[in-house]
Design a protein around this motif. Structure first.
Motif: not given
Ligand code: AQP
Length: 332
Positions: A262-265, A271-275
């Protein structure tokens, strides 16, 4: 049904994310498949100085958080350790069976005593792993769901159960640790080389579940990662990113592989914002549910009273057997 037993300290007020992911989450799942006993370990709490008023409030707060996390008093036995005097009674017997050197090798004690200074560390802190042995053996637990930091204490429990059984005849079930590899150790967000812990972590690296959700989001967004840019699980070379992926995966049920794809590229920021958002969605209802239980202390106390009664029935039977085996004259 196999039996599980575990406990959590009431000392820090709020549970932190390591407590939840490493232990409490498993407790909730295990109440469906096991005969489950869970307790708020106030006897352990006083191994370091406590303000009596805070201790009492934090004990209720811990119970409220366990219910908010999903423990159901109809599916498990939830109680406060000091309500069941058999814990201290069996602990004495176990103290007398433990070698001084053996107790001195407990790494948790060594770490904590080093921090406090040996003169200030209490004898209670020294013997608390042995109280934990009694906690577990009293319930004839088959498994003990804990984080990795507690593995040595479960090993000690196994040794002492075998020693007692060998010396006095079969009495105690020899328990196994129940430690999920993925969440066995959640790391500090600012220093991913150390475990997230109420005493060791920096405030910015510690996620307390009852903190303001906004503050929690901020901590996630400022988590330490690395100078690389690839979002990939690699605990050795990318401990910060790997810790975030573990937390993300556990809270959402998406596998690490799915997340890597999902986070390729994408950048670490994404990642941090979503988490951060996932964390806020998790802690917001958790805080509300905890508050609801706290707002109704009579119901909470009734749950704990019923739990103590159920726990005592089991604990008293085991203690009586152990006292008999040791050779204590029964009180008639
Ligand atoms: N970082 C962690 N990762 C996974 N599991 C963890 N546990 C604690 N930290 C982590 C697990 O939580 C359960 C309850 O532990 P406790 O009663 O010792 O709670 P605590 O005192 O709040 O734990 P801390 O923060 O680790 O405090 P210190 O270091 O001051 O004692 C246990 O099953 C534990 O493994």
């Amino acid at each position: 049904r196999p039996r599980v037993l575990s406990g959590i300290q009431p000392t820090a007020g709020s549970f932190h994310l390591g407590n939840y992911l490493g232990a409490v989450r498993q407790w909730v799942a295990l109440q469906e498949t096991h005969d489950a006993f869970y307790m708020v370990v106030d006897l352990h709490a006083i191994t370091v100085p406590q303000d009596p008023k805070d201790l009492r409030a934090n004990t209720r707060l811990a119970a409220a958080q366990l219910l908010a996390a999903g423990l159901d008093p109809d599916r498990c036995t939830l109680f406060v350790q000091s309500h069941v005097p058999e814990h201290a009674q069996l602990a004495w017997v176990m103290n007398c069976l433990t070698g001084f050197g053996e107790a001195s090798r407990m790494t948790q004690f060594k770490d904590k005593a080093a921090k406090q200074g040996t003169d200030r560390a209490s004898v209670g802190l020294f013997t608390y792993p042995i109280l934990q042995v009694a906690d577990i053996l009293l319930y004839q637990a088959n498994e003990v769901p804990v984080g990795e930091d507690q593995r040595q204490h479960v090993e000690l429990t196994r040794d002492l159960a075998e020693r007692f059984n060998g010396r006095f005849g079969p009495t105690f079930t020899v328990p196994k640790p129940y430690i999920l590899k993925e969440t066995a150790k959640i790391y500090d967000l600012q220093d991913p080389s150390i475990k997230m812990s109420k005493s060791a972590s920096t405030p910015k690296g510690l996620i307390n579940l009852l903190d303001e959700p906004k503050a929690t989001a901020k901590k996630v967004k400022s988590a330490v990662t690395d100078t690389d840019t690839v979002i990939r699980y690699d605990a050795e070379n990318k401990p910060g990113v790997s810790n975030l992926l573990t937390i993300y995966s556990t809270l959402t049920g998406e596998t690490i592989g799915e997340l890597e794809e999902k986070y390729t590229g994408k950048m670490y920021g994404a990642l941090k914002t979503d988490l951060a958002e996932i964390m806020v969605e998790f802690v917001t209802p958790f805080r509300e549910r905890t508050q609801q239980y706290l707002d109704d202390p009579e119901t909470l106390d009734a749950v704990l009273a019923k739990g103590a009664e159920k726990a005592r029935a089991v604990a008293a039977e085991t203690l009586a057997q152990a006292y008999d085996k040791v050779g204590f004259l029964p009180a008639k």
